[in-house]
Design an enzyme around this catalytic site. Structure first.
Site: not given
Ligand SMILES: NC(=O)c1ccc[n+]([C@@H]2O[C@H](COP(=O)([O-])OP(=O)(O)OC[C@H]3O[C@@H](n4cnc5c(N)ncnc54)[C@H](O)[C@@H]3O)[C@@H](O)[C@H]2O)c1
Ligand SMILES: [Zn+2]
Length: 380
Positions: A238, A248, A256, A278
């Site tokens: 990345k 980008e 993507n 996702h």
């Molecule tokens: N900025 C970027 O470049 C980028 C890239 C990809 C995705 N995203 C964004 O990221 C988000 C998704 O991130 P995600 O999948 O981490 O979701 P999230 O932050 O909702 O975490 C998923 C779940 O896991 C729980 N959790 C987190 N860490 C934990 C741990 N160590 N132990 C137990 N539970 C834990 C959280 O409370 C939540 O319920 C989306 O909003 C997406 O748009 C951003």
């Molecule tokens: Zn993704």
């Protein structure tokens, strides 16, 4: 390709440097980093104040250890615990966060620290980017997805009623601490969803990494050195793309892969995480991207088979049939795709592939081809 380096005193730990000039930073990857966060931060940042943003699932697990470590190293920290889940990425919560950061009198050299998954990272990063026109930002990602994807690269933002991630800024972190032991408490399903993004880096342009994952994925799931290795390779991949194309305009679009179909499926299931998260959408999307490339005679159907076999072995869904509940008609799926992408006179931009690890940006895909393909693949 750049390689992550090993830390001399901690053989398990990896360091990925992101060389962005004035905005350069390190990503540290290894076990136990939350407990050592204070030292890592004070050795790199001048400020001695921090505002930690976290969520209600992560706080009971890791907040105290982080606060203790900051205190030990002389950083005065306050924390804010928000509800868990995508809904927290909102303007309302952004207001709460910025207000808290200002109340804590965080100055430009002090830090906002995101402790959590991508939701917390995107929200806290946005706040860090706009409070006083930008304060220091430390990412402590605790999901696999956040460690290999969202915490690296500087995209921040919130959702609005017009769609996901429509308000935000580019604001690079000053440090990323990916504590691989924090992943032990993550649910199996969330871990798998993040794994889809790991596999994605192999499929974009690292065929050898994909082969390595086919052999080692079980160890990556179990933890240990293979997990650290997989995260380090992913962060490096990345970082390489981000350094080449920070905002980008070109190559970063390759990240993507699988996401055009994936986003359409997320929209088609109303972002209902009980049906599809996702990373699961991305897994199905990557298989579809390979099948679609085969249909366009760009790649061999065997590659699509191989991708599907690997993701399936790791427990991920690989076809629209794997999504529980009914999907909307094909035309609506296509609509979701055209909304996701800029359409130039009936032509769509897609990430296609010539085979495993040979993805490319195609900006002339006829929407009629996509419609025919979806018709064939959608559950009967
Ligand atoms: N900025 C970027 O470049 C980028 C890239 C990809 C995705 N995203 C964004 O990221 C988000 C998704 O991130 P995600 O999948 O981490 O979701 P999230 O932050 O909702 O975490 C998923 C779940 O896991 C729980 N959790 C987190 N860490 C934990 C741990 N160590 N132990 C137990 N539970 C834990 C959280 O409370 C939540 O319920 C989306 O909003 C997406 O748009 C951003
Ligand atoms: Zn993704």
């Amino acid at each position: 390709m750049n390689m992550s380096s090993r830390s001399p005193d901690r053989p398990l730990e990896r360091v990925v440097h992101v060389p962005l000039g004035e905005r350069a930073y390190d990503i540290l990857i290894g076990p136990g980093l939350i407990g050592r966060a204070g030292g890592e931060i004070t050795s790199r940042l001048r400020g001695r104040k921090a505002a930690i943003i976290t969520d209600e699932h992560v706080a009971p697990l890791y907040l105290e250890a982080l606060m203790d470590s900051l205190q030990t190293d002389g950083i005065e920290a306050v924390s804010l615990t928000l509800p868990a889940g995508e809904k927290t990425k909102s303007l309302e919560h952004l207001a709460t966060v910025t207000d808290m950061v200002l109340s804590a009198r965080i100055e430009r050299n002090d830090a906002v620290i995101a402790l959590g998954g991508g939701v917390i990272g995107d929200l806290a990063g946005f706040a860090a980017g706009i409070v006083r026109r930008g304060v220091r930002f430390v990412q402590i990602p605790t999901t696999l997805l956040a460690q290999v994807d969202s915490s690296v690269g500087g995209k921040t933002g919130v959702n609005t009623r017009h769609g996901k991630n429509l308000l935000g800024v580019f604001h690079q972190p000053d440090l990323v601490l990916a504590d691989t032991s924090a992943l032990d408490t993550l649910s199996e399903r969330e871990f798998r969803a993040g794994y889809a993004e790991v596999a994605k880096y192999g499929l974009i342009d690292k065929p050898d990494f994909f082969v390595w994952l086919e052999k080692n994925w079980k160890h990556v799931f179990e933890g240990g050195p293979e997990r650290i290795e997989a995260i380090a390779v992913s962060c490096q991949a990345k970082a390489d793309v981000v350094v080449e194309d920070e905002r980008e305009t070109g190559r970063r679009a390759l990240l993507n892969l699988g996401h055009t179909f994936g986003h359409a499926l997320e929209a088609a299931t109303d972002y209902d995480s009980s049906r599809l998260v996702h990373g699961e959408g991305v897994a199905i999307g990557m298989v579809l991207a390979h099948q679609f490339s085969a249909r366009l005679n760009l790649a061999s159907p065997d590659d699509a088979q191989r991708v599907a076999a690997h993701l399936k072995a790791a427990g991920l869904p690989t076809s629209m049939n794997d999504i529980p509940g009914e999907l909307p008609p094909t035309e609506r799926l296509l609509e979701a795709i055209t909304q996701d992408k800029k359409v130039k006179s009936g032509k769509l931009t897609f990430i296609l592939t010539r085979g495993i690890g040979q993805s490319f940006v195609a900006d002339d895909v006829p929407s009629s081809e996509v419609l025919g393909f979806l018709e064939e693949k959608r559950p009967k």
